[in-house]
Design an enzyme around this catalytic site. Structure first.
Site, short mmCIF file in Angstrom:
data_model
loop_
_atom_site.label_atom_id
_atom_site.label_comp_id
_atom_site.label_asym_id
_atom_site.label_seq_id
_atom_site.Cartn_x
_atom_site.Cartn_y
_atom_site.Cartn_z
N GLY A 66 0.74 -1.05 -0.06
CA GLY A 66 -0.09 0.11 -0.04
C GLY A 66 0.92 1.32 0.14
CG ASN A 103 -4.29 -7.01 4.39
OD1 ASN A 103 -3.46 -7.88 4.36
ND2 ASN A 103 -4.99 -6.52 3.49
N GLY A 104 -7.77 -6.28 4.25
CA GLY A 104 -8.94 -6.98 3.76
C GLY A 104 -10.06 -6.25 3.59
#
Ligand code: SF4
Length: 431
Positions: free
Chosen positions: A28, A95-96
């Site tokens: 990211g 995260n997800g």
């Protein structure tokens, strides 16, 4: 597409979080955030080296951090999020993606919850607050057991650090010993790189609690492992290791099997750097066709003052052809995937303009035909070229002489198992 990190009981946690997030920067590049002991926070758009400078140093012996590429909610939002719940104050980094986030948010708002962000991550804080327990860990467990996917998270409380994964284990998460404490990161390679040892995977459906009394593990759900195959194909660092082994080795085997399945012939193999490098090595070894540096990757494009005006110009600056290598050759280029097709079209054009006799394209993954609801930005359905066109039409569109993809079976064989999510490749979504 995000990276998460955590530090427990390590002096100058700020510095450790900086190094962990720097190692996760590929996950990211939009924004960075950290929360340290006593909920001191730094968040900003930009890269780790820009946001976490020496002049911003904050003291503290524990903390969590996040690098973000937005997949749900506004791209101006930055994690971690901090919330005061009925079970205490928590900071969370996620995260997800929660695929049914919208209906969960609507239902919470109808019942009186007030959301402070557009992020699906905030749902966890509301559920922890609403859980029918006074104990924080039982409340966190209750919250996780109500959200099937997709998450790897780190949560910082007043006297605890928590790491957890959903029961499918879509996104990775690891922890290890570091000095007198512990460190957590999305990929194990990052933990090795800072000198951590005794590195262990947080298992799907597991909560790991770090506190002054040591580590405690709680299994909160039955596991049904569906690890994201795209972490192997493209997303993760080549030196990372997941349930079926090393990422570079898996990509290498993808290249080998791509050759076995396609039998492509040519004079040289050119990798699209960096994503196609491991696959190209495997293809070259299996085919005995020499690998060559026909396209050099310019690593410093981001620092250019003269901004390129269109996509073609951006690609030309990013990948620089070496005409002496390409001229009069039948070239096989190897990349990990084709998403929209625009980049590949430019690459083929560039190689032909620089004298390639033929350009054949080998992709070491199956065609991407569906979007990802679990946290990787693979574009919308109608933007995915393989969803809209047949392989013959894609070949015409990119103007190559041949185009071959790896089969789904070939991919599973290369990775070494089939407890995998393949949703964007075969539309068989596990949740
Ligand atoms: Fe990974 Fe594709 Fe599954 Fe998303 S849909 S988790 S990108 S394999």
């Amino acid at each position: 597409m995000c990276g998460i990190a955590g530090v427990w009981n390590v002096e100058k946690s700020y510095n450790v979080l900086h190094d962990l997030l720097l190692g996760l920067q590929h996950r990211g590049q939009e924004s960075v955030g950290i929360v340290l002991e006593d909920f001191k926070m730094i968040k900003s758009k930009g890269l780790v080296s820009q946001v976490l400078s020496e002049s911003n140093f904050l003291p503290g012996n524990c903390g969590i951090g996040h690098v973000r590429y937005s997949t749900y909610g506004s791209n101006t939002e930055i994690q971690p999020l901090i919330g005061i719940t009925s079970k205490g104050k928590f900071a969370i980094a996620h995260n997800g993606n929660i695929p049914d986030a919208e209906s969960r948010i609507n239902s919470l708002v109808e019942k009186g919850s007030v959301f402070n962000s557009t992020l699906d991550t905030e749902i966890f804080l509301h559920y922890i607050s609403l859980a029918p327990y006074s104990d924080a860990i039982l409340s966190i467990q209750w919250a996780f057991s109500r959200i099937p996917s997709a998450y790897s998270v780190v949560i910082l409380g007043k006297d605890k650090l928590i790491a957890a994964r959903d029961r499918f284990g879509f996104r990775p998460l690891f922890y290890g010993r570091y000095k007198n404490g512990y460190v957590i990161a999305s990929e194990d390679s990052v933990l090795y790189s800072i000198g951590a040892n005794q590195i262990v995977e947080v298992l799907p459906g597991e909560i790991v609690i770090f506190s002054d009394s040591g580590i405690e593990k709680v299994k909160y759900a039955n596991t049904d492992v569906k690890f994201c195959s795209f972490e192997y194909i493209y997303f993760s660092r080549p030196d990372s290791n997941f349930l079926y082994g090393n990422v570079h080795r898996a990509r290498y085997r993808m290249g080998e099997i791509l050759f076995e399945e396609s039998n492509m012939a040519g004079d040289i193999v050119i990798p699209i750097l960096d994503s196609g490098f491991s696959g190209a090595l495997g293809f070259s070894a299996a085919s005995k066709i020499p690998i060559e540096l026909g396209l050099m990757r310019n690593r410093y494009l981001g620092r250019s003052f003269i901004m390129p005006e269109n996509r073609e110009e951006i690609i030309r600056r990013k990948l620089v052809p070496i005409p002496e290598v390409i001229k009069d050759k039948e070239v096989i280029i190897i990349d990990d995937s084709i998403v929209r097709g625009t980049t590949m079209k430019q690459i083929v054009k560039m190689l032909k303009e620089n004298g390639a006799r033929k350009v054949k394209v080998g992709i070491h993954s199956p065609p991407v035909i569906g979007p990802c609801p679990y946290g990787i930005d693979t574009s919308r359905k109608n933007e995915l070229i393989a969803n809209q066109k047949s392989i013959g039409e894609i070949l015409n569109e990119i103007n190559a002489d041949e185009l071959h993809y790896l089969s789904v079976e070939g991919l599973k064989k290369a990775i070494g198992g089939d407890n995998l999510c393949l949703g964007c490749l075969n539309l068989n979504y596990p949740v």
